[in-house]
Write a protein that holds these residues in place. Structure first.
Motif, PDB file in Angstrom:
ATOM      1  N   UNK A 130       0.829  -1.206   0.000  1.00 22.41           N
ATOM      2  CA  UNK A 130       0.000   0.000   0.000  1.00 22.41           C
ATOM      3  C   UNK A 130       0.863   1.255   0.000  1.00 22.41           C
ATOM      4  N   UNK A 131       1.942   1.240   0.780  1.00 21.89           N
ATOM      5  CA  UNK A 131       2.792   2.427   0.813  1.00 21.89           C
ATOM      6  C   UNK A 131       3.524   2.613  -0.507  1.00 21.89           C
ATOM      7  N   UNK A 132       3.832   1.525  -1.202  1.00 23.54           N
ATOM      8  CA  UNK A 132       4.429   1.647  -2.527  1.00 23.54           C
ATOM      9  C   UNK A 132       3.453   2.321  -3.500  1.00 23.54           C
ATOM     10  N   UNK A 133       2.189   1.971  -3.380  1.00 22.70           N
ATOM     11  CA  UNK A 133       1.170   2.641  -4.194  1.00 22.70           C
ATOM     12  C   UNK A 133       1.122   4.123  -3.834  1.00 22.70           C
ATOM     13  N   UNK A 134       1.195   4.424  -2.525  1.00 25.42           N
ATOM     14  CA  UNK A 134       1.179   5.825  -2.098  1.00 25.42           C
ATOM     15  C   UNK A 134       2.344   6.613  -2.653  1.00 25.42           C
ATOM     16  N   UNK A 135       3.520   6.000  -2.691  1.00 22.21           N
ATOM     17  CA  UNK A 135       4.695   6.666  -3.244  1.00 22.21           C
ATOM     18  C   UNK A 135       4.517   6.894  -4.742  1.00 22.21           C
ATOM     19  N   UNK A 136       4.037   5.869  -5.446  1.00 18.05           N
ATOM     20  CA  UNK A 136       3.813   6.008  -6.883  1.00 18.05           C
ATOM     21  C   UNK A 136       2.800   7.104  -7.169  1.00 18.05           C
ATOM     22  N   UNK A 137       1.726   7.155  -6.391  1.00 25.17           N
ATOM     23  CA  UNK A 137       0.711   8.198  -6.580  1.00 25.17           C
ATOM     24  C   UNK A 137       1.304   9.587  -6.354  1.00 25.17           C
ATOM     25  N   UNK A 138       2.145   9.727  -5.331  1.00 24.48           N
ATOM     26  CA  UNK A 138       2.747  11.030  -5.034  1.00 24.48           C
ATOM     27  C   UNK A 138       3.665  11.498  -6.152  1.00 24.48           C
ATOM     28  N   UNK A 139       4.234  10.557  -6.898  1.00 20.06           N
ATOM     29  CA  UNK A 139       5.163  10.902  -7.978  1.00 20.06           C
ATOM     30  C   UNK A 139       4.484  11.004  -9.341  1.00 20.06           C
ATOM     31  N   UNK A 140       3.189  10.701  -9.392  1.00 22.90           N
ATOM     32  CA  UNK A 140       2.502  10.584 -10.685  1.00 22.90           C
ATOM     33  C   UNK A 140       2.668  11.825 -11.552  1.00 22.90           C
ATOM     34  N   UNK A 141       2.486  12.997 -10.984  1.00 25.06           N
ATOM     35  CA  UNK A 141       2.547  14.239 -11.757  1.00 25.06           C
ATOM     36  C   UNK A 141       3.950  14.837 -11.830  1.00 25.06           C
ATOM     37  N   UNK A 142       4.946  14.013 -11.528  1.00 24.57           N
ATOM     38  CA  UNK A 142       6.347  14.461 -11.557  1.00 24.57           C
ATOM     39  C   UNK A 142       6.535  15.756 -10.758  1.00 24.57           C
ATOM     40  N   UNK A 143       6.257  15.708  -9.463  1.00 19.32           N
ATOM     41  CA  UNK A 143       6.388  16.914  -8.634  1.00 19.32           C
ATOM     42  C   UNK A 143       7.843  17.332  -8.494  1.00 19.32           C
ATOM     43  N   UNK A 144       8.044  18.574  -8.177  1.00 15.24           N
ATOM     44  CA  UNK A 144       9.386  19.063  -7.891  1.00 15.24           C
ATOM     45  C   UNK A 144       9.790  18.745  -6.454  1.00 15.24           C
ATOM     46  N   UNK A 145       8.806  18.721  -5.547  1.00 14.01           N
ATOM     47  CA  UNK A 145       9.064  18.487  -4.130  1.00 14.01           C
ATOM     48  C   UNK A 145       8.207  17.332  -3.647  1.00 14.01           C
ATOM     49  N   UNK A 146       8.824  16.390  -2.942  1.00 12.31           N
ATOM     50  CA  UNK A 146       8.108  15.269  -2.343  1.00 12.31           C
ATOM     51  C   UNK A 146       8.239  15.375  -0.829  1.00 12.31           C
ATOM     52  N   UNK A 147       7.106  15.362  -0.136  1.00 11.73           N
ATOM     53  CA  UNK A 147       7.072  15.432   1.318  1.00 11.73           C
ATOM     54  C   UNK A 147       6.490  14.128   1.842  1.00 11.73           C
ATOM     55  N   UNK A 148       7.221  13.489   2.745  1.00 13.95           N
ATOM     56  CA  UNK A 148       6.765  12.226   3.327  1.00 13.95           C
ATOM     57  C   UNK A 148       6.891  12.306   4.840  1.00 13.95           C
ATOM     58  N   UNK A 149       5.748  12.345   5.518  1.00 12.94           N
ATOM     59  CA  UNK A 149       5.725  12.487   6.971  1.00 12.94           C
ATOM     60  C   UNK A 149       5.558  11.112   7.610  1.00 12.94           C
ATOM     61  N   UNK A 150       6.636  10.609   8.190  1.00 15.47           N
ATOM     62  CA  UNK A 150       6.650   9.290   8.845  1.00 15.47           C
ATOM     63  C   UNK A 150       6.083   8.200   7.915  1.00 15.47           C
ATOM     64  N   UNK A 151       6.575   8.090   6.694  1.00 12.44           N
ATOM     65  CA  UNK A 151       5.983   7.136   5.742  1.00 12.44           C
ATOM     66  C   UNK A 151       6.178   5.683   6.126  1.00 12.44           C
ATOM     67  N   UNK A 152       7.122   5.406   7.050  1.00 16.03           N
ATOM     68  CA  UNK A 152       7.359   4.026   7.465  1.00 16.03           C
ATOM     69  C   UNK A 152       6.791   3.738   8.850  1.00 16.03           C
ATOM     70  N   UNK A 153       5.993   4.662   9.386  1.00 12.83           N
ATOM     71  CA  UNK A 153       5.520   4.544  10.761  1.00 12.83           C
ATOM     72  C   UNK A 153       4.660   3.326  11.025  1.00 12.83           C
ATOM     73  N   UNK A 154       3.966   2.816  10.009  1.00  7.97           N
ATOM     74  CA  UNK A 154       3.095   1.662  10.193  1.00  7.97           C
ATOM     75  C   UNK A 154       3.690   0.373   9.635  1.00  7.97           C
ATOM     76  N   UNK A 155       4.987   0.412   9.344  1.00  3.71           N
ATOM     77  CA  UNK A 155       5.634  -0.748   8.729  1.00  3.71           C
ATOM     78  C   UNK A 155       6.636  -1.374   9.691  1.00  3.71           C
TER      79      UNK A 155
END
Length: 224
Positions: A151-176
């Motif tokens: 699920x988090x891999x999907x979340x990362x892919x979704x965040x990168x979909x529009x080729x953003x300049x800045x990626x912000x990830x707040x505790x992305x591994x907190x539930x892993x």
């Protein structure tokens, strides 16, 4: 630093007034460049989320400035921030925040639909991202059918979909679990360098720094 994507200058955030005031952030300055992964490390309550919220326009500083690609966005209007979060800033959430009735591919495609991309372009980008995060065989599965790491891999892919300049990830591994978290950080590092995005990832886990270009410690609202 060449090609600075985000720059914070003297950011301070105070909640409340008088004797009840809480200084969540104190005079924080930093820069993150394209293709750089910065890990922001500190215990709960240290100011990590406050800083990320200020950089991503989810909060407004009491004082200080935020620049994205050289433009001062400190007091951008809500509609301007909507556009920035659609086109320039991608988010990865601790709780994954996937839409449960959509498949993995449809979750990743959603930002592209909102952006108005053509179907052919959307399909190609989704397929590319699914392959990059190792989920090509899981495109049609819904979040409930995926593991937490998937699920988090999907979340990362979704965040990168529009080729953003800045990626912000707040505790992305907190539930892993620790092994999955380490794998996730390695994946983030690969994608950040491949996509040329500036990334800031917060964590309270001192072990989750694999692949970081820089590690910044924060405590009591100040960078150490």
């Amino acid at each position: 630093m060449s090609d600075v994507v985000v720059r914070a200058e003297g950011l301070t955030r105070v909640y409340g007034r008088g004797d009840g005031a809480t200084h969540a952030l104190r005079d924080v300055s930093l820069e993150v460049g394209a293709g750089e992964l910065v890990v922001l490390r500190g215990p709960s309550g240290s100011g990590k989320t406050t800083l990320l919220n200020l950089l991503g326009g989810l909060d407004v500083p009491t004082s200080g400035r935020v620049h994205l690609d050289g433009t001062d966005v400190t007091h951008a209007s809500p509609s301007q921030w909507v556009a920035l979060r659609r086109d320039t800033v991608g988010y990865v959430f601790q709780a994954f925040a996937l839409i449960p009735h959509l498949s993995a591919a449809e979750n990743i495609e959603l930002p592209l639909r909102i952006h108005g991309d053509a179907v052919i372009g959307r399909d190609a980008r989704v397929a590319e991202l699914l392959a990059l995060v190792g989920l090509g065989a899981h495109a049609n599965q819904r979040p409930a059918e995926l593991s937490g790491g998937q699920q988090q891999r999907v979340g990362i892919a979704r965040a990168l979909a529009n080729r953003p300049r800045l990626l912000i990830a707040d505790e992305p591994t907190g539930q892993l679990d620790s092994a999955t978290a380490a794998s996730m950080m390695g994946l983030l590092s690969q994608l950040v360098h491949r996509e040329g995005v500036a990334a800031i990832v917060s964590t309270h886990d001192p072990k989750i720094t694999a692949g970081a270009d820089r590690v910044i410690n924060i405590l009591d609202g100040s960078l150490e």
